[in-house]
Every structure is written in C-alpha cells, then in structure tokens.
Design an enzyme around this catalytic site. Structure first.
Site, PDB file in Angstrom:
ATOM      1  N   HIS A 305       0.856  -1.189   0.000  1.00 21.10           N
ATOM      2  CA  HIS A 305       0.000   0.000   0.000  1.00 21.10           C
ATOM      3  C   HIS A 305       0.891   1.237   0.000  1.00 21.10           C
ATOM      4  CE1 HIS A 305      -3.023   2.933   1.372  1.00 21.10           C
ATOM      5  NE2 HIS A 305      -3.910   2.089   0.885  1.00 21.10           N
ATOM      6  N   ASP A 362      -7.987  -4.604  -0.378  1.00 22.65           N
ATOM      7  CA  ASP A 362      -8.481  -5.032  -1.685  1.00 22.65           C
ATOM      8  C   ASP A 362      -8.302  -6.530  -1.907  1.00 22.65           C
ATOM      9  OD1 ASP A 362      -9.082  -2.353  -2.597  1.00 22.65           O
ATOM     10  OD2 ASP A 362      -6.923  -2.043  -2.671  1.00 22.65           O
TER      11      ASP A 362
END
Length: 427
Positions: A305, A362
C-alpha cells in the site's frame, strides 16, 4: 508549533515554523518559501507534502493504524454500524441514541431520487460501465437540487451532504439494474441503509426480497472499511474541486472520476482477477516466482500500500468477513483457497517481508463482493458509495477551514524557453 527549520539559499536565510499535530509527523510550514527565496519545492505525488489540516482520519502506515476521529477502524467495523460511522465522520463524535435515530431517519427520507433522473440512465448504452453512469448522474444532481448548492450557507451544506449519502445507494443500485435490464426498485424506508441497498440491487418486483442478515452485516463492514482514508487521490480531488467553490454534487462526481482509476478504486477488481488467473493453490509458486522476476510484467495485486508499510488493519476484518460470507452462502471457492495460501506465503517469504508487501483491504473485498453476487464492474461503484461519506466530511471541513485557498500546485518547467513566432509561410 514547536520549533523552526532554517534554510539558506543563495545567502538568503529563512526560518520556517515547524507545526505539530495531535499525533503523527510534524510539518514544516513553507507557505512563505517562494516569497522569501523565489523557489518552490518539488514533490511529485505529494508524498512529503501536507496539503491541509484535518481532524477526521489519521493513518500510521508503519504501525498499521487507522483511526476515524480517534476510534480504531477494527473497533468501528466490529462494534458500530455504517450510519454511526457516517455520523462520526461528519460530526466529530459518535451519536447518542437520539442523535442516531434522527440521523438515520433523515438519511432514510432522502433516499429517493428525482423521477426525471431515471431518464438519464436510459441515455446510456446498456453496456456502459456503471462508473461512467455514476459520474454522470451524480454530477447531474446539481441540476435537480438547486436549494442545496450554495456552499456559503451552512444549512444547505448539511442538506446536500445528507442527500449525497442517502441517494448514492439508490443511484448505484439503478446503475446495476440498468446494466442487467431489470426495472428500478424504489427504496423501502422500513429497511436499514445497507439492507435497502441490497434489496434495490438484487430484488425484483415479482417477488418479495428478504435481506440476509449475514450478507447485510458483511456489506455494512465493507462500507465502514471504505468510508474514509485520509488524503488519498479521490479525497484530494474532492478537496481540490471544492477549493474552487464548485457545488458539492460536482465535487463528489470529480471524486468518483478519480476513484475509477485501477490504481485507486479498481484495485479490488484487479486483485480478484489475479486470484482467478492463478486458479489453484498448486500454481502459486509459479506466480510467486514471476512476481520476483524483474523482467516479468506480472504483479501480485492486493499486496502493499502507498501508505501502509505494515499489515493493513482493514484486511484483518475483511479476511474474517470473507470466511463468514462464503460459509453462509455455501460457497466452496478455490479463489478463496488461493487467497489464504498466498497470504500465508507472503507473510513468511523474505521477499515480501523485506519489501513490506502485506495483504491490503483489496485482497479480500473482491472475493466477498463476488460471492454476494456483484459483477466486477460494480466493485468500484460500491467503493464510491461508501467513500461518499468521507468525501462529504472532508469537503465540509475544507469549506470551513479559513486557511484553505484555491488549489494551485506549482511546477518545475522543463520545456522550451522564449521563442519568436515564425509565420506559416516562412516555416
């Protein structure tokens, strides 16, 4: 304010205040840098730049911490509801029972959209991407609700905020219904925010729709986990659009357009497609090797991320939720088996550990949404539905910030210098 940073350029000395927040890194206030030195800073992607002051969301990427108004995301996801979190983000405090009931009642009674808005959907091709439709219809709200576009009127800002939060599930469900050729369903005020959305999406007029409490709880958690995430690309877009004085509906439409990008809101779809490409657990080593190969364009989606350099705190909740949904629906999904095994390998493989490539939110959300019955084209729409709450809260905060000015980033110009115009005939 704690100290100051001293900077010398071409013999010109300057002191720039160092400002401290309640938590997190201190920032150097360089607002007078250009006036003092004639220089700009250069920070592509704004990775080291604080563009605003905010009290809404705090992220510590190294420690894997996400707080909304001080409350840890895992506590909110496990113990709260999306409507409570929406109230918290907008108002700064968790609601009392009376405040909660009033807020829910207000949102519920704003869920219907203007009847003429339905004609907008019929102007799109049947195979139009739902995000393309959402960009259009959300921006069009300003053509229907003139009584809540004056950003200088605090009451109009509240009404516009409520309308956006309330109508987003209705418009998202209509986008889905249009894509599959089914009739639109009106909202049902007897249902919860999330239950209402599920019914409008998957219900049909021919028979009653019963909301599954496990699916409803899972969707509510997904909405909570996506409600806000500090100054990400789409939130920054909403703030930048709002800084010009644009109406709130236009600002949220701008946020939706930014969210559409595969590097932002489309990441869960990309992660699910990757898991499907791997297919079975025995093929994981092959794809791990490809991910480590610098000459292979293959990338493991759903890992790492921009901010988190630790385990994404939202992923922990999402992994448990995925298990509950698949068990409830009786789904034996090899994709989920691949995800679990891939997660374990990534958490122990030195390559991933050294690069801090931990599973993010996700990684699991696409599996859950697919199991519930959403096509991948709707994944980013659901993200936009949830993130509208954060966008609205951030937009309101920006409007009320007296230090906020119209956004105007500067540049490092590397083009041609002055040239004299040559007439066409002489070229």
């Amino acid at each position: 304010m704690t100290d100051s940073a001293h900077l010398t350029i071409d013999g010109k000395d300057g002191d720039y205040p160092v400002m401290a927040g309640t938590v997190g890194p201190e920032v150097v206030d360089i607002r007078k840098l250009y006036g003092n030195t004639g220089r700009f800073t250069y920070d592509p992607g704004f990775t080291s730049t604080a563009a605003c002051e905010s009290k809404i969301t705090y992220i510590d990427g190294d420690a894997g911490i996400l707080l909304h108004r001080g409350y840890p995301i895992d506590q909110l996801a496990e113990q709260s509801s999306f409507m409570e979190v929406a109230y918290l983000l907008m108002n700064g405090e968790l609601p009392t029972a009376a405040e909660h009931d009033l807020f829910v009642r207000t949102i519920t009674r704003h869920t219907m959209v203007h009847e003429q808005l339905a004609t907008f959907y019929r102007g799109f091709r049947r195979d139009a991407h739902p995000m393309a439709i959402m960009c259009g219809v959300v921006g069009a709200l300003s053509a229907f609700y003139h009584d809540s576009t004056d950003i200088h009127d605090s009451q109009q800002r509240v009404i516009a905020s409520h309308r956006l939060i309330a109508k987003m599930p209705t418009m998202a469900a209509m986008a889905y219904k249009y894509s599959v050729g089914q009739p639109f369903l009106y909202p049902d005020n007897s249902l919860s925010y999330t239950g209402n959305f599920l019914r409008m999406t998957f219900g049909v007029p021919a028979e009653p729709y019963v909301v599954d409490p496990v699916i409803e709880a899972a969707m509510d958690k997904i909405f909570i986990l996506h409600a806000d995430h500090e100054q990400n690309a789409s939130t920054s877009t909403v703030r930048l659009a709002g800084s010009s004085g644009a109406n709130p509906f236009a600002c949220i439409a701008a946020g939706i357009a930014c969210l559409w990008g595969p590097a932002h809101g489309g990441a869960n779809e990309a992660a699910l497609n990757m898991l499907r490409e791997i297919g079975t657990v025995d093929r994981i080593p092959e794809f791990i090797a490809r991910a480590k190969n610098k000459d292979d364009p293959f990338r493991l989606m759903g890992f790492g991320h921009r901010v988190y350099k630790n385990y994404d705190p939202r992923a922990t909740v999402m992994a448990a939720t995925a298990k509950e949904v698949l068990a409830k629906m009786g789904v034996t999904d090899p994709v989920f088996d691949v995800a679990r095994e891939l997660e374990q390998i990534a958490l122990s493989d030195p390559y991933f550990v050294d690069k801090k490539l931990y599973p993010n939110v996700d990684f699991y959300s696409g599996i859950i949404l697919s199991a519930i019955g959403f096509p991948t084209s709707m994944f980013t729409v659901l993200f936009a539905l949830a993130r509208t709450v954060g966008w609205v809260a951030q937009w309101n905060e920006m409007i009320e910030d007296h230090d906020q000015k119209i956004g105007r980033p500067r540049q490092l110009y590397t083009g041609e210098t002055h040239r004299e115009y040559v007439p066409l005939a002489a070229r």
